[in-house]
Design an enzyme around this catalytic site. Structure first.
Site, PDB file in Angstrom:
ATOM      1  N   ASP A 168       0.798  -1.231   0.000  1.00  0.00           N
ATOM      2  CA  ASP A 168       0.000   0.000   0.000  1.00  0.00           C
ATOM      3  C   ASP A 168       0.827   1.277   0.000  1.00  0.00           C
ATOM      4  O   ASP A 168       0.323   2.346  -0.326  1.00  0.00           O
ATOM      5  CB  ASP A 168      -0.933   0.022   1.219  1.00  0.00           C
ATOM      6  CG  ASP A 168      -2.017  -1.037   1.141  1.00  0.00           C
ATOM      7  OD1 ASP A 168      -2.390  -1.412   0.018  1.00  0.00           O
ATOM      8  OD2 ASP A 168      -2.479  -1.479   2.206  1.00  0.00           O
ATOM      9  N   ASP A 192      -0.053   5.733   1.578  1.00  0.00           N
ATOM     10  CA  ASP A 192      -1.264   5.295   2.294  1.00  0.00           C
ATOM     11  C   ASP A 192      -1.197   5.802   3.727  1.00  0.00           C
ATOM     12  O   ASP A 192      -1.261   7.000   3.955  1.00  0.00           O
ATOM     13  CB  ASP A 192      -1.400   3.775   2.207  1.00  0.00           C
ATOM     14  CG  ASP A 192      -2.785   3.293   2.599  1.00  0.00           C
ATOM     15  OD1 ASP A 192      -3.772   3.939   2.193  1.00  0.00           O
ATOM     16  OD2 ASP A 192      -2.891   2.280   3.300  1.00  0.00           O
ATOM     17  N   ASP A 196      -0.084   2.001  10.139  1.00  0.00           N
ATOM     18  CA  ASP A 196      -1.310   1.213  10.049  1.00  0.00           C
ATOM     19  C   ASP A 196      -1.131  -0.083  10.827  1.00  0.00           C
ATOM     20  O   ASP A 196      -0.075  -0.728  10.737  1.00  0.00           O
ATOM     21  CB  ASP A 196      -1.650   0.868   8.597  1.00  0.00           C
ATOM     22  CG  ASP A 196      -2.255   2.046   7.839  1.00  0.00           C
ATOM     23  OD1 ASP A 196      -2.305   3.151   8.404  1.00  0.00           O
ATOM     24  OD2 ASP A 196      -2.668   1.844   6.679  1.00  0.00           O
ATOM     25  N   ARG A 248      -7.488  10.713  11.000  1.00  0.00           N
ATOM     26  CA  ARG A 248      -6.901   9.485  11.534  1.00  0.00           C
ATOM     27  C   ARG A 248      -8.015   8.689  12.204  1.00  0.00           C
ATOM     28  O   ARG A 248      -8.918   9.259  12.810  1.00  0.00           O
ATOM     29  CB  ARG A 248      -5.764   9.801  12.521  1.00  0.00           C
ATOM     30  CG  ARG A 248      -6.151  10.748  13.620  1.00  0.00           C
ATOM     31  CD  ARG A 248      -4.950  11.444  14.196  1.00  0.00           C
ATOM     32  NE  ARG A 248      -4.328  12.311  13.228  1.00  0.00           N
ATOM     33  CZ  ARG A 248      -4.682  13.567  13.026  1.00  0.00           C
ATOM     34  NH1 ARG A 248      -5.663  14.094  13.722  1.00  0.00           N
ATOM     35  NH2 ARG A 248      -4.066  14.300  12.141  1.00  0.00           N
TER      36      ARG A 248
END
Length: 368
Positions: A168, A192, A196, A248
């Site tokens: 990503d 991205d 994450d 976020r």
């Protein structure tokens, strides 16, 4: 504008303060002028849900001397060669270094990437992937301009390499990982997410980082329908969320958001989409000047009849320039107990304890 300028001035004025700031992570190790010979002490300084991440503690010191990269047959001395080894390693850098990876950096368990004493940038290519491994510390590096890659073979251990589909372009991608600590990194402008955590990842602390110039800063949870993420526990502490950030979002799980400095956002500061429990304590929220973006919180793609039952609370947060937090839920004690990981300091000292957020300029022979 006046509030933003005042906060920036207060940050500069903090330069004369002693190394003891009230930040429990930093106060654990930064006053030691011999930090270079005591590097692995850092592993004893974590707080929050990732506090048991030991990284490469008790392992050998591995020195990165070569900024090059080969995704399948990495050379000794390169970063990739170190992170794929089976043994615990504490990875440091011989000098300032810019590393442009050819494919995502697949980490093996029990590794620390420690950028102290060098100016290390991992950028302009794919970046760090922590997939189905445990006990990782990433400290003191700049991670930015990360790009997708893949459809290629990538080595993840001395014995194995495999075909990777398209990545990503995350700065740090945590996929099924546990006992992870990302501390004192500067992250910006990735394709991205900056950090994450998905697919059942848990026991994570994200602390003392400086986030700038990015849209989807953090994605915590794979998707609204992926129920394994409901037990995810993440501490987000002592970070500075700075210029050019948009949004976020945690999806599922339990999140302790404590003593962070949110000086800019374009849409919202904290969002959620699948009944996460959010325990916000002692943060400083400075709203943008636009009248329609004052709210700290955002419930994504959910009817009010559902999201009013989500457990979101604000305790001791400082709201500036019209910022406001919309709480919800009945305040279940058991739910918030799962979203509590350390004692919050007063929001009035957030500027002090986040003053050094991001990668530090540590020099040998001096306290950091």
């Amino acid at each position: 504008m006046f509030l933003t300028r005042s906060i920036n001035v207060s940050r500069r004025e903090l330069g004369f303060l002693s190394c003891k700031t009230g930040n429990p992570i930093d106060d654990c190790w930064r006053c030691d002028p011999h930090w270079e010979s005591n590097r692995q002490r850092l592993a004893d300084c974590a707080y929050g849900f990732g506090k048991n991440a030991i990284g490469g503690k008790n392992g050998r010191i591995y020195v990165v001397t070569d900024g090059g990269d080969d995704a399948v047959n990495p050379k000794p001395g390169t970063l990739r060669y170190g992170v794929i080894q089976d043994e615990p390693l504490w990875i440091i850098f011989a000098s300032d270094m810019g590393i442009r990876l050819k494919q995502e950096l697949m980490m093996n368990s029990y590794k620390t990437i420690d950028g102290r004493g060098a100016n290390v940038h991992i950028s302009n290519g794919p970046c760090i992937t922590i997939q189905f491994v445990t006990n990782i510390i990433i400290h003191g590096v700049h991670i930015h301009d990360c790009k997708p890659a893949g459809n290629a073979y990538v080595r993840d251990s001395p014995q194995h390499y495999g075909y990777r589909t398209r990545s990503d372009g995350d700065g740090v991608s945590i996929f099924g990982g546990s006992h992870i600590w990302v501390d004192h990194c500067s992250l910006s402008n990735c394709a991205d997410g900056l950090v994450d955590a998905i697919q059942g990842s848990t026991a994570i602390t994200i602390s003392n980082n400086y986030f700038t110039h990015h849209d989807k800063v953090m994605l915590l949870g794979h998707s609204d329908s992926y129920t394994k993420d409901r037990d995810m526990q993440v501490t987000i502490a002592f970070n500075h969320f700075g210029d050019g950030l948009v949004q976020r979002m945690p999806r599922h799980g339990y999140f302790h958001v404590v003593n962070n400095d949110y000086t800019h956002w374009e849409m919202y500061a904290i969002g959620g989409s699948a009944a996460p429990t959010i325990n916000s304590q002692g943060n400083r929220f400075l709203a943008p000047n636009t009248a329609y973006n004052k709210e700290v919180t955002k419930r994504e793609d959910t009817s009010r009849s559902k999201c009013i039952h989500w457990n979101w609370r604000s305790q001791g947060d400082l709201m500036l320039n019209g910022a406001f937090f919309t709480p919800s839920g009945a305040g279940s004690g058991s739910s918030y107990a799962k979203a509590y990981s350390l004692s919050a300091r007063p929001s009035s000292i957030v500027g002090t304890i986040t003053y050094s957020a991001g990668a530090l300029s540590c020099r040998r022979g001096r306290s950091c």
